[in-house]
Scaffold this motif. Structure first.
Motif, PDB file in Angstrom:
ATOM      1  N   UNK A 184      40.453   4.848  16.325  1.00 33.18           N
ATOM      2  CA  UNK A 184      39.065   4.783  16.189  1.00 33.18           C
ATOM      3  C   UNK A 184      38.223   3.972  17.269  1.00 33.18           C
ATOM      4  N   UNK A 235      25.100   0.955  25.329  1.00 27.42           N
ATOM      5  CA  UNK A 235      24.868   1.699  24.137  1.00 27.42           C
ATOM      6  C   UNK A 235      26.232   1.532  23.187  1.00 27.42           C
ATOM      7  N   UNK A 236      27.391   1.778  23.805  1.00 22.82           N
ATOM      8  CA  UNK A 236      28.351   1.875  23.163  1.00 22.82           C
ATOM      9  C   UNK A 236      28.727   0.425  22.419  1.00 22.82           C
ATOM     10  N   UNK A 261      29.586  12.298  38.470  1.00 22.78           N
ATOM     11  CA  UNK A 261      28.512  12.095  37.606  1.00 22.78           C
ATOM     12  C   UNK A 261      28.743  10.862  36.586  1.00 22.78           C
ATOM     13  N   UNK A 305      26.560   6.936  34.834  1.00 23.66           N
ATOM     14  CA  UNK A 305      25.970   6.969  33.641  1.00 23.66           C
ATOM     15  C   UNK A 305      26.488   5.428  32.993  1.00 23.66           C
ATOM     16  N   UNK A 330      24.201   2.764  31.507  1.00 22.46           N
ATOM     17  CA  UNK A 330      23.904   3.115  30.238  1.00 22.46           C
ATOM     18  C   UNK A 330      24.935   3.360  29.121  1.00 22.46           C
ATOM     19  N   UNK A 331      26.005   3.727  29.551  1.00 13.97           N
ATOM     20  CA  UNK A 331      26.916   4.081  28.647  1.00 13.97           C
ATOM     21  C   UNK A 331      27.497   2.839  27.656  1.00 13.97           C
ATOM     22  N   UNK A 365      26.088  -0.054  19.668  1.00  7.27           N
ATOM     23  CA  UNK A 365      26.615   0.604  18.388  1.00  7.27           C
ATOM     24  C   UNK A 365      27.674  -0.089  17.596  1.00  7.27           C
ATOM     25  N   UNK A 366      28.792  -0.593  18.685  1.00  7.90           N
ATOM     26  CA  UNK A 366      29.805  -1.375  17.994  1.00  7.90           C
ATOM     27  C   UNK A 366      29.354  -2.602  17.441  1.00  7.90           C
ATOM     28  N   UNK A 419      24.668  12.859  27.372  1.00 10.05           N
ATOM     29  CA  UNK A 419      24.969  11.362  27.389  1.00 10.05           C
ATOM     30  C   UNK A 419      25.456  10.983  25.980  1.00 10.05           C
ATOM     31  N   UNK A 467      35.412   4.845  29.574  1.00 10.04           N
ATOM     32  CA  UNK A 467      33.847   5.353  30.000  1.00 10.04           C
ATOM     33  C   UNK A 467      33.261   6.048  29.021  1.00 10.04           C
ATOM     34  N   UNK A 468      33.904   7.003  28.431  1.00  9.63           N
ATOM     35  CA  UNK A 468      33.387   8.402  27.849  1.00  9.63           C
ATOM     36  C   UNK A 468      34.420   9.200  27.400  1.00  9.63           C
ATOM     37  N   UNK A 469      34.098   9.765  26.087  1.00  5.81           N
ATOM     38  CA  UNK A 469      35.064  10.748  25.580  1.00  5.81           C
ATOM     39  C   UNK A 469      34.748  12.016  26.006  1.00  5.81           C
ATOM     40  N   UNK A 470      35.632  12.992  25.371  1.00  2.00           N
ATOM     41  CA  UNK A 470      35.446  14.502  25.806  1.00  2.00           C
ATOM     42  C   UNK A 470      34.084  15.129  25.498  1.00  2.00           C
ATOM     43  N   UNK A 471      33.541  14.458  24.511  1.00  2.00           N
ATOM     44  CA  UNK A 471      32.182  15.041  24.155  1.00  2.00           C
ATOM     45  C   UNK A 471      32.141  16.510  23.468  1.00  2.00           C
ATOM     46  N   UNK A 510      32.137  18.996  29.811  1.00  2.00           N
ATOM     47  CA  UNK A 510      32.855  19.007  28.366  1.00  2.00           C
ATOM     48  C   UNK A 510      34.208  19.712  28.248  1.00  2.00           C
ATOM     49  N   UNK A 531      26.684  12.749  23.832  1.00  2.00           N
ATOM     50  CA  UNK A 531      28.062  13.462  23.342  1.00  2.00           C
ATOM     51  C   UNK A 531      29.052  12.603  23.958  1.00  2.00           C
ATOM     52  N   UNK A 532      28.756  11.984  25.428  1.00  2.00           N
ATOM     53  CA  UNK A 532      30.121  11.327  26.061  1.00  2.00           C
ATOM     54  C   UNK A 532      30.012  10.108  25.577  1.00  2.00           C
ATOM     55  N   UNK A 533      29.304   9.485  24.731  1.00  2.00           N
ATOM     56  CA  UNK A 533      29.471   8.092  24.153  1.00  2.00           C
ATOM     57  C   UNK A 533      30.699   7.993  23.555  1.00  2.00           C
ATOM     58  N   UNK A 534      31.546   7.110  24.091  1.00  2.00           N
ATOM     59  CA  UNK A 534      32.884   6.863  23.239  1.00  2.00           C
ATOM     60  C   UNK A 534      32.641   6.393  21.983  1.00  2.00           C
ATOM     61  N   UNK A 535      32.149   6.821  21.002  1.00  2.00           N
ATOM     62  CA  UNK A 535      31.778   6.389  19.606  1.00  2.00           C
ATOM     63  C   UNK A 535      32.464   7.419  18.756  1.00  2.00           C
TER      64      UNK A 535
END
Lengths: 179, 333
Positions: free
Chosen positions: B261, B64-65, B53, B57, B60-61, B68-69, A25, B131-135, A75, A27-31
């Motif tokens: 960014x 949280x994003x 999957x 999420x 929650x994603x 943080x922003x 989770x 939603x999410x980046x590659x991780x 990933x 790592x997937x956060x788009x931050x």
């Protein structure tokens, strides 16, 4: 007492999966894991090795394989290859549990570092054999160094927070056999 | 090591266990080989898994994003005064630009009218949220919350408000993966303005992709604008990509216009119907014209093909990637 022991087994397994989900989770956060950012440690690998080193009975091989395979798929790594490597290394440690129990931490750390280097080399070798474009070597090395440095932290956290330690002499399992 | 010899069931389970582990490793390596051989099928499975999957999420994603922003924004309050000054200066400059842009816009509209130009009505877009980046630090891609059910197709171009970001590669029902131009698998045919030189923009996992295969590098100067050329028929032409810079080892790179960014909302441009990718080795190409299969014409067409496709570089590069079966070219389907 016996039921408690069994509960502890499954409790730790559930905990492992929970930590995996949390790591994924994060790592997937788009931050901004923007291009050119240096990679951090592979914490899941550290955790797996640290736990297998301590209590191999907590992490059955199917759990490791399942978790790492899901990580592979999500990933965007080639599916199966890294999982196979992690399974092989964890089996390597598991089959030497009598040896690793006697090791002090520095030697254990060296062993784990060596295994991580071997994994990286094997991974890149298979990439070369399969004619896949190689991941940038610098990035992979930075990740390796971070993983090696993170290993003691993961071990300490497992020890202090999760109370995961090598079985002491005389400890018995739920069948009353000595560990 | 003073253990007694194992007794009971362990005598039998141990070799059996070893056999099962060997089998498991074999199955995993087999999966890797299968992926290597038949990438699209496995990538479709991967897309389906991610599709199942990651949207779960989302609850929650997203918070949280956002949190943080907000924290990041809050940090910037500390230097609010200097920012304010800076913004005022920029605003003054912008007013002048705005006037110039308005005049140019009017002029452009008049010229388009004179020439009876009709813009392609298919160039509309779907906006999706990241939603999410590659991780993974080795893969530059993001996951959008729009997918096949919104009519998306593989290969479509993606922009943020400012510039070209990447293209769709890997499609699920509810999600789609955008491979960014900074990814090592990304190759984008571009034109450098104003000289009109064709080149290939290839990602190398750094924030500034390299400009390769320039016809005449002397004609390209730092500061030139880079737009997509539309060669290869995958991406529409004329999308702003960025500006040319020369890096320290004197290679030409491109500073991207898109704000990498903070990729938050991306627009996916509906472009022409592309051929679905069914096999690993094929090229992504526009549909062939339904012409009578005359062997002589065919041979001629093949001979003429490489120069048409941007000096051959684009075509070769594209097919190479497709054969690699990498996520960029062969993936998704």
């Amino acid at each position: 007492m016996i039921s408690l022991w069994r509960a502890a087994h499954w409790g730790y397994r559930a905990l492992f999966v929970a930590i995996f989900v949390a790591l994924l989770f994060l790592r997937l956060l788009p931050l901004g894991s923007g291009a050119g950012r240096l990679p951090g440690p592979d914490l899941l690998l550290c955790l797996t090795l640290a736990w297998v080193m301590r209590r191999p009975d907590y992490l059955p091989v199917w759990l490791i394989a399942g978790v790492v395979l899901v990580e592979d798929l999500i990933l965007m790594r080639p599916p199966g290859l890294w999982t196979a490597l992690v399974v092989m290394v964890s089996e390597f440690i598991r089959s030497r549990v009598a040896l690793t129990r006697e090791l002090n931490f520095v030697v254990e750390w060296l062993l784990v570092s060596g295994l991580m280097v071997a994994m990286l080399l094997a991974y890149r070798l298979v990439f070369a054999m399969a004619l896949l474009p190689q991941l940038p070597l610098g990035f992979a090395l930075v990740q390796l160094v971070w993983s090696v440095l993170a290993y003691p932290v993961v071990v300490a956290a497992s020890r202090l927070v999760l109370d995961l330690h090598k079985p002491a002499t005389g400890e018995t399992d739920d069948y009353g056999r000595r560990l | 090591m003073a253990r007694t010899k194992t007794t009971g069931p362990e005598e039998y389970t141990r070799p059996l266990r070893r056999l099962l582990v060997v089998l498991l490793v074999a199955v995993l390596l087999g999966l890797f080989l299968l992926w290597r051989i038949d990438s699209p099928r496995v990538e479709r499975f991967r897309s389906a898994l991610v599709d199942a999957v990651v949207p779960n999420m989302e609850w929650a994603l997203v918070p949280v994003t956002k949190a943080a922003g907000m924290a990041e924004d809050f940090q910037s309050y500390t230097r609010i005064h200097e920012q304010n000054q800076e913004l005022k200066r920029e605003l003054q400059k912008m007013i002048a630009w705005k006037e110039a842009a308005r005049q140019l816009g009017e002029q452009n509209a008049r010229l388009l009218d004179l020439n009876k130009v009709r813009l392609d009505p298919k160039l509309t877009w779907v906006t999706g949220q990241v939603l999410a980046d590659s991780g993974s630090p080795f893969r530059q891609s993001v996951l959008l919350n729009v997918g096949a059910r919104d009519g998306l197709r593989d290969g479509w171009a993606t922009m943020d408000g400012l510039g070209f970001v990447g293209r769709i590669s890997g499609l699920g029902e509810r999600t789609s993966r955008v491979i960014l131009v900074t990814d090592t698998n990304s190759r984008v045919p571009v034109t450098v303005q104003p000289s009109g030189q064709r080149a290939l923009l290839s990602g190398d996992n750094s924030s500034m992709p390299i400009l390769e295969f320039i016809e005449d590098a002397d004609e390209v100067a730092p500061g030139d604008r880079v737009v997509t050329s539309g060669d290869g028929g995958v991406l529409p032409a004329g999308l702003l990509v960025g500006q040319v810079v020369r890096d320290t080892d004197r290679r030409l790179r491109v500073v991207l216009s898109a704000d990498y960014q903070r990729l938050e909302f991306l627009r996916v441009l509906r472009s022409h119907e592309l051929d679905p990718i069914l096999d690993a080795g094929g090229l992504i190409a526009p549909p062939l014209l339904p012409s009578a299969p005359d062997p002589e014409v065919d041979a001629e067409g093949e001979a003429a093909a490489p120069p048409v496709a941007g000096g051959g570089d684009v075509g070769e590069e594209g097919s190479g990637d497709a054969e690699d079966g990498t996520v960029a070219e062969g993936g998704g389907g």
